[in-house]
Design a protein around this motif. Structure first.
Motif, mmCIF file in Angstrom:
data_model
loop_
_atom_site.group_PDB
_atom_site.id
_atom_site.type_symbol
_atom_site.label_atom_id
_atom_site.label_comp_id
_atom_site.label_asym_id
_atom_site.label_seq_id
_atom_site.Cartn_x
_atom_site.Cartn_y
_atom_site.Cartn_z
ATOM 1 N N THR A 183 34.352 -64.961 -36.656
ATOM 2 C CA THR A 183 33.936 -62.792 -37.333
ATOM 3 C C THR A 183 35.149 -62.980 -38.510
ATOM 4 O OG1 THR A 183 36.034 -61.750 -36.158
ATOM 5 C CG2 THR A 183 33.462 -61.992 -35.750
ATOM 6 N N TYR A 184 34.501 -62.441 -39.794
ATOM 7 C CA TYR A 184 35.969 -62.150 -40.556
ATOM 8 C C TYR A 184 36.047 -60.599 -41.115
ATOM 9 C CZ TYR A 184 37.615 -63.257 -45.164
ATOM 10 O OH TYR A 184 38.554 -62.940 -46.255
ATOM 11 N N THR A 185 37.010 -60.487 -41.170
ATOM 12 C CA THR A 185 37.514 -59.022 -41.837
ATOM 13 C C THR A 185 37.831 -59.350 -43.444
ATOM 14 O OG1 THR A 185 37.555 -58.171 -40.099
ATOM 15 C CG2 THR A 185 38.835 -56.949 -42.246
ATOM 16 N N THR A 186 36.377 -58.908 -44.249
ATOM 17 C CA THR A 186 37.286 -59.279 -45.784
ATOM 18 C C THR A 186 38.183 -58.316 -46.301
ATOM 19 O OG1 THR A 186 35.467 -56.984 -46.453
ATOM 20 C CG2 THR A 186 34.617 -59.265 -46.316
ATOM 21 N N ALA A 187 38.740 -58.743 -47.780
ATOM 22 C CA ALA A 187 40.030 -58.707 -48.231
ATOM 23 C C ALA A 187 39.678 -58.228 -49.770
ATOM 24 C CB ALA A 187 41.510 -59.663 -47.954
ATOM 25 N N PRO A 188 40.299 -57.056 -50.449
ATOM 26 C CA PRO A 188 39.759 -57.077 -51.841
ATOM 27 C C PRO A 188 39.456 -58.192 -52.680
ATOM 28 C CG PRO A 188 41.905 -55.393 -51.136
ATOM 29 C CD PRO A 188 41.276 -56.402 -50.397
ATOM 30 N N GLY A 189 38.643 -58.471 -53.346
ATOM 31 C CA GLY A 189 38.325 -59.386 -54.322
ATOM 32 C C GLY A 189 38.024 -60.518 -52.984
ATOM 33 N N LEU A 218 28.158 -56.427 -57.415
ATOM 34 C CA LEU A 218 26.792 -57.682 -56.849
ATOM 35 C C LEU A 218 26.786 -59.335 -57.679
ATOM 36 C CD1 LEU A 218 24.569 -58.286 -54.415
ATOM 37 C CD2 LEU A 218 23.218 -56.572 -56.059
ATOM 38 N N PRO A 219 27.008 -59.442 -59.094
ATOM 39 C CA PRO A 219 26.423 -60.153 -59.491
ATOM 40 C C PRO A 219 27.732 -61.399 -59.264
ATOM 41 C CG PRO A 219 26.217 -58.144 -61.043
ATOM 42 C CD PRO A 219 27.144 -58.094 -59.798
ATOM 43 N N ALA A 220 28.740 -60.836 -58.734
ATOM 44 C CA ALA A 220 30.053 -61.599 -59.018
ATOM 45 C C ALA A 220 29.860 -62.694 -57.067
ATOM 46 C CB ALA A 220 31.765 -60.791 -59.620
ATOM 47 N N GLY A 221 29.122 -61.394 -55.972
ATOM 48 C CA GLY A 221 29.213 -61.613 -55.078
ATOM 49 C C GLY A 221 30.547 -61.343 -54.394
ATOM 50 N N GLU A 222 31.004 -60.457 -55.097
ATOM 51 C CA GLU A 222 32.130 -59.722 -54.242
ATOM 52 C C GLU A 222 31.988 -58.809 -53.751
ATOM 53 O OE1 GLU A 222 36.133 -56.897 -55.943
ATOM 54 O OE2 GLU A 222 35.253 -58.993 -57.017
ATOM 55 N N GLN A 230 33.434 -67.990 -51.712
ATOM 56 C CA GLN A 230 34.479 -68.806 -51.220
ATOM 57 C C GLN A 230 34.931 -68.407 -49.467
ATOM 58 O OE1 GLN A 230 35.498 -70.422 -53.665
ATOM 59 N NE2 GLN A 230 37.211 -70.381 -53.412
ATOM 60 N N ILE A 231 34.085 -67.626 -49.147
ATOM 61 C CA ILE A 231 34.016 -67.276 -47.674
ATOM 62 C C ILE A 231 33.248 -68.477 -47.450
ATOM 63 C CG2 ILE A 231 33.505 -65.333 -45.884
ATOM 64 C CD1 ILE A 231 33.826 -63.506 -48.020
ATOM 65 N N VAL A 232 32.390 -68.551 -47.598
ATOM 66 C CA VAL A 232 31.434 -69.874 -47.423
ATOM 67 C C VAL A 232 32.356 -71.050 -47.490
ATOM 68 C CG1 VAL A 232 29.571 -70.797 -47.709
ATOM 69 C CG2 VAL A 232 29.029 -68.919 -48.151
ATOM 70 N N PHE A 233 32.932 -71.377 -48.145
ATOM 71 C CA PHE A 233 33.889 -72.437 -48.145
ATOM 72 C C PHE A 233 34.955 -72.382 -47.431
ATOM 73 C CE2 PHE A 233 38.029 -74.447 -50.926
ATOM 74 C CZ PHE A 233 37.385 -75.739 -50.337
ATOM 75 N N ARG A 234 35.192 -71.287 -47.055
ATOM 76 C CA ARG A 234 36.855 -71.077 -46.060
ATOM 77 C C ARG A 234 36.417 -71.647 -44.321
ATOM 78 N NH1 ARG A 234 41.053 -66.476 -44.873
ATOM 79 N NH2 ARG A 234 41.945 -67.195 -43.434
ATOM 80 N N GLU A 256 41.588 -67.577 -52.683
ATOM 81 C CA GLU A 256 41.052 -67.032 -53.450
ATOM 82 C C GLU A 256 39.612 -66.960 -53.432
ATOM 83 O OE1 GLU A 256 41.276 -66.253 -57.875
ATOM 84 O OE2 GLU A 256 42.881 -67.895 -57.245
ATOM 85 N N GLY A 257 39.577 -65.865 -53.466
ATOM 86 C CA GLY A 257 38.177 -65.098 -52.907
ATOM 87 C C GLY A 257 37.933 -64.686 -52.267
ATOM 88 N N ALA A 258 39.003 -65.659 -50.884
ATOM 89 C CA ALA A 258 38.868 -65.249 -48.844
ATOM 90 C C ALA A 258 40.046 -65.318 -48.160
ATOM 91 C CB ALA A 258 38.145 -66.510 -48.527
ATOM 92 N N GLN A 259 40.848 -63.734 -49.334
ATOM 93 C CA GLN A 259 41.929 -63.664 -48.151
ATOM 94 C C GLN A 259 41.795 -62.828 -46.931
ATOM 95 O OE1 GLN A 259 45.004 -64.016 -50.281
ATOM 96 N NE2 GLN A 259 44.250 -65.287 -50.432
ATOM 97 N N GLY A 260 41.421 -62.663 -46.462
ATOM 98 C CA GLY A 260 41.124 -61.508 -45.422
ATOM 99 C C GLY A 260 41.187 -62.780 -43.685
#
Length: 340
Positions: A275-281, A316-320, A286-290, A259-263
């Motif tokens: 490299t990573y391609t971002t997904a909605p949400g 921005l506040p949520a880092g999304e 979470q990208i950092v953790f994944r 969750e938060g890193a679905q790409g």
């Protein structure tokens, strides 16, 4: 999908350096090994009247910290306190004595607080030797109070609980009321932890090849990963079976979408994400953790100036992050936006 929330390690490292100590407590308040215990060859003394090193028995915890000392003939409170880098008043207080009280040989002295202290008022459990093994956190507890009471460093506390660190502003990550935390490590095989590591450009271990003696506990303490996490990242392993030597164990989610890193992502020949391609949400956290990233923004710095990362946010506040962006997750292969 189960999510493992873990704060970005780069920020955690900075926060750890800013820990406020418990009032009246400092690093020197923690018992330390007497100097004589770490010298392989005794040094000659300048005077024939110098007192010999302590000869009584010391009981240590799983990290080697001295928690108890049993006195021998000739020991004094002052000598014991000096050997373990404590004040005589503290050693006396830990044991319900007055400074200067004569010691009878065979007296078992505590080298840490005897019970609840400010910042650590909860209930504790211990083993047959009195070494504290578990603790239930109370609402007003603090990291400084817990480490002081149980003669641990915050790094040792993190290792015992298989987490990367134990502090976050506001105590919302680790120090949470009602949580039962571990204060010691379980014994592990001395051969463990010597296998080959494959790290990413941030220095984080992505893969580890096991050797004889490795176990879920040894991997957990070394790499700060719980057994549940290791099993989730490595479906071929089983909790009730030993880990065969030569097994390549993944230590980050990687291919596992969370969750938060679905790409989707790309990797090099060794399986290290590039490299990573971002997904909605998706969020930075979470990208950092994944992918075991410690500085995502540095890997995506602008080609000019000193501004932050070039990628776009939807919140921005949520880092999304905005979906559909291909960003770097490798520090040695940054993606620089040519428009900035």
């Amino acid at each position: 999908m189960r999510t493992f929330q873990r704060p970005a390690w780069s920020r955690a490292a900075v926060i750890l350096l800013l820990l406020a100590g418990l009032a009246g407590c400092s690093s020197s308040d923690h018992p330390a090994e007497p100097a004589s215990a770490v010298q392989s060859t005794p040094r000659p003394t300048a005077s024939s009247t110098a007192k010999p090193a302590l000869s009584g028995e010391t009981v240590r915890d799983s990290f080697g910290n001295a928690d108890f000392y049993t006195t021998a003939a000739g020991d004094t409170l002052a000598a014991v306190a000096k050997a373990y880098k404590l004040s005589e008043a503290k050693v006396a207080g830990f044991n319900g004595l007055q400074p200067g009280t004569p010691l009878v040989p065979g007296t078992r002295l505590r080298l840490m607080p005897a019970g609840p202290t400010r910042g650590a008022m909860g209930a504790a459990t211990g083993d047959v030797n009195g070494i504290p093994t578990g603790y239930t956190i109370e609402p007003d507890d603090s990291l400084a109070g817990i480490t002081y009471r149980f003669n641990l460093t915050d790094e040792q506390l993190a290792e015992a609980n298989k987490v990367p660190f134990t502090y976050e502003k506001g105590n919302v990550f680790f120090i949470r009321a009602g949580r039962v935390i571990q204060l010691q490590k379980k014994p592990v095989d001395s051969r463990s932890g010597t296998g080959k590591e494959v790290t990413n450009s941030f220095g984080q271990t992505v893969f580890y090849t096991t050797v004889d003696g490795d176990s879920f506990d040894s991997l957990g303490y070394k790499f700060r990963s719980t057994t549940a996490q290791i099993l989730l990242y490595n479906p071929s392993l089983a909790a009730d079976q030993p880990i065969p030597a030569g097994t390549k164990v993944r230590l980050i989610p990687g291919e596992l979408k969370i969750e938060g890193a679905q790409g989707s992502f790309t990797a090099d020949a060794n399986g290290i994400p590039l490299t990573y391609t971002t997904a909605p949400g998706d969020t930075e956290r979470q990208i950092v953790f994944r992918f075991g990233v410690t500085d995502l923004r540095a890997a995506n710095r602008p080609s000019r100036g000193t501004g932050g990362a070039w990628y776009e946010f939807t919140d921005l506040p949520a880092g999304e992050l905005a979906p559909g962006q291909t960003i770097s997750v490798a520090l040695d292969r940054p993606i620089n936006n040519p428009e900035r």
